[in-house]
Scaffold this motif. Structure first.
Motif, mmCIF file in Angstrom:
data_model
loop_
_atom_site.group_PDB
_atom_site.id
_atom_site.type_symbol
_atom_site.label_atom_id
_atom_site.label_comp_id
_atom_site.label_asym_id
_atom_site.label_seq_id
_atom_site.Cartn_x
_atom_site.Cartn_y
_atom_site.Cartn_z
ATOM 1 N N ILE A 34 5.899 13.782 -11.489
ATOM 2 C CA ILE A 34 4.412 13.379 -12.842
ATOM 3 C C ILE A 34 3.967 12.854 -12.874
ATOM 4 C CG2 ILE A 34 4.439 14.109 -15.113
ATOM 5 C CD1 ILE A 34 6.007 16.212 -15.356
ATOM 6 N N SER A 35 4.640 10.866 -12.552
ATOM 7 C CA SER A 35 4.255 10.243 -12.195
ATOM 8 C C SER A 35 3.338 9.782 -11.483
ATOM 9 C CB SER A 35 5.301 8.708 -12.954
ATOM 10 O OG SER A 35 6.268 8.878 -11.230
ATOM 11 N N ARG A 36 3.513 10.260 -10.298
ATOM 12 C CA ARG A 36 2.284 10.492 -9.437
ATOM 13 C C ARG A 36 1.781 11.295 -9.129
ATOM 14 N NH1 ARG A 36 7.658 7.626 -9.099
ATOM 15 N NH2 ARG A 36 7.518 5.973 -7.747
ATOM 16 N N ALA A 37 1.506 11.913 -10.429
ATOM 17 C CA ALA A 37 0.637 13.364 -10.332
ATOM 18 C C ALA A 37 -1.005 12.424 -11.389
ATOM 19 C CB ALA A 37 0.664 14.327 -11.256
ATOM 20 N N ILE A 38 0.064 11.775 -12.432
ATOM 21 C CA ILE A 38 -0.914 10.973 -13.753
ATOM 22 C C ILE A 38 -1.570 10.066 -12.659
ATOM 23 C CG2 ILE A 38 -0.380 9.324 -15.647
ATOM 24 C CD1 ILE A 38 2.056 11.307 -15.770
ATOM 25 N N GLY A 39 -0.970 9.058 -11.884
ATOM 26 C CA GLY A 39 -1.291 7.890 -11.317
ATOM 27 C C GLY A 39 -2.657 8.111 -9.815
ATOM 28 N N GLN A 40 -2.506 9.591 -9.911
ATOM 29 C CA GLN A 40 -3.838 10.558 -8.987
ATOM 30 C C GLN A 40 -3.670 10.346 -7.947
ATOM 31 O OE1 GLN A 40 -6.787 11.427 -11.509
ATOM 32 N NE2 GLN A 40 -4.890 11.442 -12.448
ATOM 33 N N VAL A 41 -2.623 10.750 -7.213
ATOM 34 C CA VAL A 41 -2.166 10.887 -5.862
ATOM 35 C C VAL A 41 -3.164 12.525 -5.728
ATOM 36 C CG1 VAL A 41 -0.290 11.693 -4.501
ATOM 37 C CG2 VAL A 41 -0.463 9.428 -5.700
ATOM 38 N N ASN B 111 -5.124 0.660 -9.167
ATOM 39 C CA ASN B 111 -5.148 -0.351 -8.412
ATOM 40 C C ASN B 111 -5.949 0.031 -7.479
ATOM 41 O OD1 ASN B 111 -3.471 -1.187 -10.222
ATOM 42 N ND2 ASN B 111 -1.692 -1.579 -9.214
ATOM 43 N N ALA B 112 -5.946 0.642 -6.386
ATOM 44 C CA ALA B 112 -6.100 0.579 -5.478
ATOM 45 C C ALA B 112 -7.749 0.900 -5.304
ATOM 46 C CB ALA B 112 -6.530 1.971 -4.090
ATOM 47 N N ALA B 113 -8.485 1.586 -6.291
ATOM 48 C CA ALA B 113 -9.613 2.556 -6.720
ATOM 49 C C ALA B 113 -10.601 0.542 -6.831
ATOM 50 C CB ALA B 113 -9.242 3.011 -7.553
ATOM 51 N N LEU B 114 -9.811 0.029 -7.901
ATOM 52 C CA LEU B 114 -10.684 -0.568 -8.696
ATOM 53 C C LEU B 114 -10.570 -2.032 -7.990
ATOM 54 C CD1 LEU B 114 -8.564 -1.045 -12.021
ATOM 55 C CD2 LEU B 114 -10.435 -0.341 -12.125
ATOM 56 N N SER B 115 -9.685 -2.195 -7.048
ATOM 57 C CA SER B 115 -9.776 -3.146 -5.714
ATOM 58 C C SER B 115 -11.161 -3.195 -5.248
ATOM 59 C CB SER B 115 -9.033 -3.706 -5.207
ATOM 60 O OG SER B 115 -8.159 -2.453 -4.227
ATOM 61 N N LEU B 116 -11.744 -1.595 -4.945
ATOM 62 C CA LEU B 116 -12.599 -1.097 -3.934
ATOM 63 C C LEU B 116 -13.949 -0.549 -4.647
ATOM 64 C CD1 LEU B 116 -10.315 0.915 -1.659
ATOM 65 C CD2 LEU B 116 -11.587 -0.964 -0.424
ATOM 66 N N GLY B 117 -13.821 -0.675 -5.886
ATOM 67 C CA GLY B 117 -15.086 -0.623 -6.276
ATOM 68 C C GLY B 117 -14.800 0.344 -6.901
ATOM 69 N N GLN B 118 -14.485 0.998 -6.232
ATOM 70 C CA GLN B 118 -14.652 2.906 -6.647
ATOM 71 C C GLN B 118 -14.162 3.492 -8.030
ATOM 72 O OE1 GLN B 118 -15.007 5.275 -4.958
ATOM 73 N NE2 GLN B 118 -14.555 6.622 -5.974
ATOM 74 N N GLU B 119 -14.716 4.813 -8.803
ATOM 75 C CA GLU B 119 -14.442 5.297 -9.840
ATOM 76 C C GLU B 119 -13.476 6.431 -9.609
ATOM 77 O OE1 GLU B 119 -17.512 7.246 -11.149
ATOM 78 O OE2 GLU B 119 -18.762 5.406 -12.150
ATOM 79 N N ILE B 120 -12.554 6.115 -11.108
ATOM 80 C CA ILE B 120 -10.998 7.347 -10.589
ATOM 81 C C ILE B 120 -11.170 7.658 -11.740
ATOM 82 C CG2 ILE B 120 -9.593 5.539 -10.500
ATOM 83 C CD1 ILE B 120 -7.875 7.079 -8.850
ATOM 84 N N ASP B 121 -10.618 9.175 -12.076
ATOM 85 C CA ASP B 121 -9.712 9.586 -13.474
ATOM 86 C C ASP B 121 -8.984 8.427 -13.267
ATOM 87 O OD1 ASP B 121 -12.467 11.476 -12.843
ATOM 88 O OD2 ASP B 121 -10.934 12.884 -12.251
ATOM 89 N N ILE B 122 -9.193 8.554 -14.788
ATOM 90 C CA ILE B 122 -7.899 7.327 -15.509
ATOM 91 C C ILE B 122 -7.551 8.284 -16.650
ATOM 92 C CG2 ILE B 122 -6.919 5.587 -16.679
ATOM 93 C CD1 ILE B 122 -8.989 3.659 -14.631
ATOM 94 N N PRO B 123 -6.376 8.882 -16.813
ATOM 95 C CA PRO B 123 -6.223 9.162 -17.873
ATOM 96 C C PRO B 123 -6.551 8.283 -19.498
ATOM 97 C CG PRO B 123 -4.283 9.457 -16.585
ATOM 98 C CD PRO B 123 -5.605 8.853 -15.846
#
Length: 337
Positions: free
Chosen positions: A46-53, A316-328
């Motif tokens: 579940i922690s990896r699902a929260i992390g948006q894998v 972390n990857a999305a932030l470093s790449l300037g990518q929008e991502i769903d964040i809880p």
């Protein structure tokens, strides 16, 4: 922030849509008791699902009690195993991740006390392992049935896809390799026949996407190469939907590893077989992962140790790449750091 960084763009395996191209590789947790999940597995996945894998591939679940690699392996050989797996699947789905279950049989690399080892031939993996029994046709029929039943239970548990473990020298992998399969019957003349029969049984029983994990090379001059793996898999093409490409494990052999060392094999198989393909190998740095996906040599990247170190690698990857991502919502403040 920019949108549509390819690493975080959708892709599909058959009719299964995945929100990004980050895949969690199956990694045995050695924490089950009699094949049953517990709180460790719940928190781990579940922690990896929260992390948006995008796609979480659960560690291998043995299709029989004797087919476990280790006493701590997950199982899918009893109806009672379904409930615990289903609970974790439901929670992962709440966070938008899709989940696949890897199913397999240890073959001659099993490490259970007093459990018979099955193999194509009576050849040890090494001197530390017991001598396996050469599997007969009746045993083969039983193994095919066990994989089919495992698939039915995985569907009952709510998994989105099934991965068949045909890599790393375990039972199906040992049939594929000429180093461990020296039979003279139909299963030796066509080393992919057992895998074919299992895929056919699963196709007839369930409608889930089927992923095959293979070792693209045995790292041995008399072993499989990417070319021979292609020859084995090409006739099976209608029976599976995607490839997960790894390497080695059939025999002990020196392997030169580095970040992305298995990507060329994955790209070669993708080009030859035309299937959606997942590749990886010691990858961690987001820009490198993005570059590999952007090159389209593979469709998605599997991460293993990187996701053990950091369940929130995708953030972390999305932030470093300037990518929008769903964040809880509880973690939304991280974007303002």
């Amino acid at each position: 922030m920019r949108k549509n960084t390819l690493l975080f763009s959708p892709w599909q395996i058959r009719d299964l849509e995945l929100k990004n191209r980050v895949v969690m590789a199956p990694m045995d947790q050695y924490s089950a008791i009699n094949g049953y999940t517990n709180d460790w597995h719940t928190h781990h996945y579940i922690s990896r699902a929260i992390g948006q894998v995008g796609l979480i591939i659960f560690e291998v679940a043995a299709v029989s009690a004797e087919g476990r690699i280790d006493p701590g392996d997950l199982g899918i050989y009893e109806e009672g195993h379904v409930e615990g797996l289903a609970k974790i699947v439901r929670e992962c789905h709440k966070h938008g991740s899709k989940v696949a279950l890897q199913i397999g049989h240890a073959g001659r690399k099993g490490q259970l006390k007093d459990a018979p080892l099955l193999a194509p031939c009576a050849l040890r993996f090494n001197e530390q392992y017991a001598m396996p029994k050469e599997i007969d046709t009746q045993d083969i029929k039983q193994v095919v049935l066990e994989f089919k039943q495992a698939g039915l239970r995985a569907k009952q548990a709510g998994f989105d896809a099934i991965e068949i473990h045909a890599a790393h020298g375990y039972l199906l992998s040992s049939f594929l390799s000429p180093l461990s399969n020296q039979r003279s019957d139909a299963y030796g003349k066509n080393r992919a026949l057992l895998l074919q029969e299992i895929l056919q049984a699963l196709r007839e029983a369930i409608d889930l996407p089927l992923i095959v994990r293979v070792s693209a090379t045995d790292y041995h001059p008399q072993g499989n190469t990417p070319q021979t793996i292609i020859q084995l898999l090409e006739p099976l093409s209608p029976l599976y939907d995607a490839l997960d490409v790894s390497s080695g494990g059939v025999v002990e052999a020196p392997i030169k590893t580095y970040p992305g060392y298995q990507i060329p094999y994955a790209g070669y198989l993708k080009e030859a077989l035309g299937k959606p393909t997942i590749g990886g190998g010691l990858l961690e740095e987001p820009k490198m992962v993005q570059r590999l996906v952007g090159s389209q040599v593979v469709d998605a990247i599997y991460l293993a140790r990187a996701l053990l170190k950091n369940p929130f690698w995708c953030f972390n990857a999305a932030l470093s790449l300037g990518q929008e991502i769903d964040i809880p919502k509880p973690y939304a403040r991280m974007v303002h750091l």
